[in-house]
Every structure is written in structure tokens, then in C-alpha cells.
Scaffold this motif. Structure first.
Motif, short mmCIF file in Angstrom:
data_model
loop_
_atom_site.label_atom_id
_atom_site.label_comp_id
_atom_site.label_asym_id
_atom_site.label_seq_id
_atom_site.Cartn_x
_atom_site.Cartn_y
_atom_site.Cartn_z
N ALA A 1 0.73 -1.39 0.10
CA ALA A 1 0.00 -0.02 0.05
C ALA A 1 0.73 1.37 -0.06
O ALA A 1 0.28 2.14 -0.29
N HIS A 2 2.31 1.06 0.39
CA HIS A 2 2.87 2.29 0.32
C HIS A 2 3.26 2.85 -1.19
O HIS A 2 4.08 3.53 -1.45
N THR A 3 2.52 1.98 -2.21
CA THR A 3 2.97 2.58 -3.43
C THR A 3 2.08 3.98 -3.59
O THR A 3 2.36 4.60 -4.83
N ILE A 4 1.18 4.14 -2.78
CA ILE A 4 0.58 5.31 -2.91
C ILE A 4 0.59 6.24 -2.10
O ILE A 4 0.78 5.80 -0.62
N GLY A 5 0.56 7.60 -1.94
CA GLY A 5 0.67 8.47 -0.72
C GLY A 5 2.02 9.05 -0.53
O GLY A 5 3.15 8.84 -1.19
N LYS A 6 2.30 9.80 0.91
CA LYS A 6 3.45 10.57 1.14
C LYS A 6 3.49 10.19 2.70
O LYS A 6 2.70 9.73 3.52
N SER A 7 4.86 10.25 2.98
CA SER A 7 5.12 10.49 4.57
C SER A 7 5.85 11.63 5.07
O SER A 7 6.58 12.08 4.33
N HIS A 8 5.71 11.78 6.32
CA HIS A 8 6.54 12.98 7.05
C HIS A 8 7.90 12.44 7.19
O HIS A 8 8.10 11.25 7.45
N CYS A 9 8.63 13.43 7.03
CA CYS A 9 10.06 13.12 7.25
C CYS A 9 10.46 12.69 8.60
O CYS A 9 11.46 11.86 8.78
N SER A 10 9.58 13.02 9.68
CA SER A 10 9.81 12.43 10.84
C SER A 10 9.73 10.99 11.16
O SER A 10 10.38 10.40 12.07
N SER A 11 9.04 10.25 10.25
CA SER A 11 8.93 8.94 10.06
C SER A 11 10.34 8.11 9.75
O SER A 11 10.21 6.95 9.92
N PHE A 12 11.30 8.85 9.02
CA PHE A 12 12.47 8.11 8.74
C PHE A 12 13.57 8.86 8.78
O PHE A 12 14.78 8.36 8.35
N SER A 13 13.62 10.20 9.30
CA SER A 13 14.69 10.90 9.68
C SER A 13 15.97 10.21 9.98
O SER A 13 16.96 10.62 9.67
N SER A 14 15.91 9.64 11.39
CA SER A 14 16.63 8.78 11.95
C SER A 14 17.75 7.90 11.02
O SER A 14 18.73 7.66 11.13
N ARG A 15 16.62 7.38 10.27
CA ARG A 15 17.49 6.37 9.15
C ARG A 15 18.42 6.87 8.15
O ARG A 15 19.34 6.44 7.90
N ILE A 16 17.87 8.09 7.49
CA ILE A 16 18.75 8.67 6.55
C ILE A 16 19.82 9.58 7.00
O ILE A 16 20.65 9.97 6.36
N ASN A 17 19.71 10.09 8.36
CA ASN A 17 20.77 10.64 8.99
C ASN A 17 21.89 9.55 9.69
O ASN A 17 22.71 9.89 10.44
N SER A 18 21.65 8.28 9.54
CA SER A 18 22.73 7.53 10.13
C SER A 18 23.59 6.68 8.89
O SER A 18 23.37 7.11 7.74
N SER A 19 24.26 5.85 9.23
CA SER A 19 25.06 5.27 8.13
C SER A 19 24.38 3.85 7.90
O SER A 19 25.00 2.57 7.90
N ASP A 20 23.06 3.73 7.88
CA ASP A 20 22.14 2.54 7.60
C ASP A 20 22.79 1.86 6.09
O ASP A 20 22.67 2.58 5.30
N PRO A 21 23.19 0.67 6.06
CA PRO A 21 23.67 0.04 4.88
C PRO A 21 22.55 -0.55 4.24
O PRO A 21 22.97 -0.91 2.93
N ARG A 22 21.52 -0.49 4.54
CA ARG A 22 20.43 -0.96 3.99
C ARG A 22 19.67 -0.03 2.86
O ARG A 22 18.57 -0.33 2.33
N ILE A 23 20.24 1.07 3.06
CA ILE A 23 19.59 2.11 2.26
C ILE A 23 20.42 2.77 1.08
O ILE A 23 21.47 3.03 1.43
N ASP A 24 20.18 2.80 0.02
CA ASP A 24 20.69 3.35 -1.00
C ASP A 24 21.37 4.67 -0.85
O ASP A 24 20.81 5.60 -0.31
N SER A 25 22.96 4.87 -1.05
CA SER A 25 23.29 6.18 -0.45
C SER A 25 22.70 7.26 -1.24
O SER A 25 22.55 8.48 -0.58
N ASN A 26 22.83 7.27 -2.41
CA ASN A 26 22.34 8.24 -3.27
C ASN A 26 20.54 8.54 -2.91
O ASN A 26 20.52 9.87 -3.07
N TYR A 27 20.04 7.76 -2.80
CA TYR A 27 18.73 7.88 -2.18
C TYR A 27 18.36 8.72 -1.02
O TYR A 27 17.83 9.44 -0.82
#
Length: 320
Positions: free
Chosen positions: A193-219
Motif C-alpha cells: 500500500a506504500h505505493t501510494i501516498g506520502k510520509s512525513h520526514c519524521s517517520s524516517f529521518s533517523s534512518r537517513i541521517n545514520s550510516s544504515d547500509p540497507r538504504i541506497d546512499s544516493n537515495y
């Protein structure tokens, strides 16, 4: 010719008996529940959803999310719609639900149904039917929605802790779904269902501001540009490029380490859910559409109130 005449004569009787039995069913949901008591209910809802999505396509994901958040707390009883009152904090004011949108749309639909058929259609059924219609309007699948739910009269903010969280890992997610009678298959399918809609940055901010190897670095870098520090209420597309179209784009994103949430990336950490993600990322949408229809109907049966339980609220935001 005689057989055709008999068919024309008996068909209305058969349908009448079927729907009459449906309306009198106790303890279960059934398709066509309102066929006698409010025959235009689904048409009224569909017309309002078409108007809503035509003007604000991004609300499709929000309205679908309302049904999910409702069912995971106290079952599908529309308790997520109740306002806090008399010093009691309701679900909609619980931390996981503070970003929910679309309440006004549901109130509008309810008002139109109350005008057409006072005291007949439950808010819980409205949520289930709206979820189906916004998916269809986003070019997704159509499914028959069993109805007959009644509305709950209790809503407690602290119980929103039962909701799956964007930061959860795969073991926690599987257990959370199992607690509601849903399988790992339902988890990976409903995550679509995540194929539609948007999310607030607060729901994933900690992930993109860390060195999580499971997320594409460019993304991650792109997301950091959109989610500036202290701008946690900024909205980001969950399926970039097709966030208003219900398709398999979400699985393509997840398969290339571009899932927005930790809970998306977690789907690659289990053999069953990983296999499903990879299959949908490269296949046609037909399997996903069928599976999603099956899983959301299953979810819509969680903890329902039927028969004499609960009530049919006159207004979705308050008990009668």
C-alpha cells in the motif's frame, strides 16, 4: 423461452432472499449488507471519493491508511475517528496517528449517507469502502467489500502502541501481524500500500541521517535534501514517480534498497517476504492485485463488531 421467463421471475426472489439473509446475519460480515436498507450507499461513497481524488490525488494513501490504523487497534470499529473528549485522549491523538489525514472526507461521506439513510451505514464500513474506492481510483484492483460492521464506543490513545512502526524490524513486524491473525504474506502484501501516498520526514529521518547500509546512499542523500533539520513535517513521496498510482513500483524501490522506512527494508530480511518483493519487482501487477484484495479483506475482518454490539454513529467523530 419458458426457461428465460422462469429465470426472470425467480432471480429477484433469489436475490431478495440472499440479501435478506445477509442483512440478518449475526456475527459475520457479508457482501450486500446494505442492499435493502441503503441500496445507494456504495454509489454515494464512490461518487464522493471520485470527487475527492480528482481534486486531491495524494489523499488516496491517507484514506487507505485510516482503514489500516483503525483495524490494528480494537479491530475495524472506526475508533480511530473518535475525538478526544471529557479528558480522555482518543486514538487519533496518539503519537502514531498524529500524522493521519482525511478525517474531513469521512465526515462529508457520513453526512451524505445520513441524509440518504439515517442511522444505517456504520463509520467502520465507510472506512472499508473508502479504502477500496481510493485504490480503484488510483488504478489499483477492485474487490467486493463485506460489510455489516458496527462502530465502537471506546478510543484510547495509549492503545496505538499496537500499531506497526516504521522503525520496526522484520521479526517484530511478523509478530505484530500475527497478533492480529495476519501472516507474513499479508505483511508483505499490505506493505505494498506504500505505493501510494506520502510520509512525513519524521517517520524516517533517523534512518537517513545514520550510516544504515540497507538504504541506497544516493537515495539517502536525496532524502536529506528534502528533509532539512527541524523540517520534520515535510511530506515525501513513498513511491517516487508514481505515488498516485497503485502499482508494483513500491516493490521495485524496496528491491533496490530505496524503501523509505526501516520496515520496508526489513522485508528483504526474511526469505518469504524477500522472495515476494523480488517477484513483484520484476513481474506483472496481476498477482499483487489479487493478493492485496485478499489480504485487505482479511484485515477488514479483525475484531469487527456485528449484530447488537456497538452502535451506528450519527457522526463519525463522536459516540451517539
Amino acid at each position: 423461452m419458458a426457461s428465460k421467463v422462469l429465470l426472470v421471475f425467480f432471480l429477484p426472489l433469489v436475490l431478495s432472499l440472499f440479501f435478506s439473509g445477509c442483512a440478518e446475519a449475526q456475527g459475520r460480515l457479508c457482501v450486500g449488507y446494505y442492499s435493502q436498507t441503503c441500496p445507494n450507499a456504495e454509489a454515494i461513497i464512490s461518487a464522493e471519493m471520485r470527487k475527492t481524488i480528482n481534486s486531491t490525488p495524494s489523499l488516496a494513501g491517507s484514506l487507505l491508511r485510516l482503514h489500516f490504523h483503525d483495524c490494528f487497534v480494537r479491530g475495524c470499529d472506526a475508533s480511530v475517528l473518535l475525538n478526544s473528549a471529557n479528558g480522555k485522549v482518543a486514538e487519533k491523538d496518539g503519537v502514531p496517528n498524529q500524522s493521519l489525514r482525511g478525517y474531513g472526507v469521512i465526515d462529508t461521506v457520513k453526512a451524505k449517507l445520513e441524509k440518504a439513510c439515517p442511522g444505517v451505514v456504520s463509520c467502520a464500513d465507510i472506512l472499508a469502502l473508502v479504502a477500496r474506492d481510493v485504490v480503484v481510483l488510483s488504478k489499483g484492483p477492485y474487490w467486493q467489500v463485506p460489510t455489516g460492521r458496527r462502530d465502537g464506543m471506546v478510543s484510547i490513545a495509549s492503545e496505538t502502541s499496537q500499531l506497526p512502526r516504521p522503525a520496526d524490524g522484520i521479526s517484530q513486524l511478523i509478530q505484530n501481524f500475527a497478533d492480529k491473525g495476519l501472516s507474513a504474506q499479508d505483511l508483505v502484501v499490505l506493505s505494498g500500500a506504500h505505493t501510494i501516498g506520502k510520509s512525513h520526514c519524521s517517520s524516517f529521518s533517523s534512518r537517513i541521517n545514520s550510516s544504515d547500509p540497507r538504504i541506497d546512499s544516493n537515495y539517502a542523500a536525496t532524502l536529506r535534501m528534502k528533509c532539512k533539520p527541524k523540517h520534520l513535517t515535510t511530506l515525501v513521496q513513498m513511491d517516487p514517480g508514481s505515488f498516485t498510482t497503485f502499482d508494483t513500483g513500491y516493490y521495485m524501490q524496496v528491491s533496490t534498497s530505496r524503501g523509505l522506512f526501516n520496515s520496508d527494508a526489513a522485508l528483504l530480511q526474511n526469505p518469504q517476504t524477500r522472495a515476494y518483493v523480488l517477484r513483484q519487482a520484476t513481474g506483472s501487477a496481476s498477482e499483487f492485485f489479487k493478493d492485496f484484495s485478499d489480504s485487505i479483506v482479511k484485515m477488514g475482518n479483525i475484531g469487527v463488531l456485528t449484530g447488537a454490539a456497538g452502535q451506528i454513529r450519527k457522526k463519525c467523530f463522536a459516540v451517539n
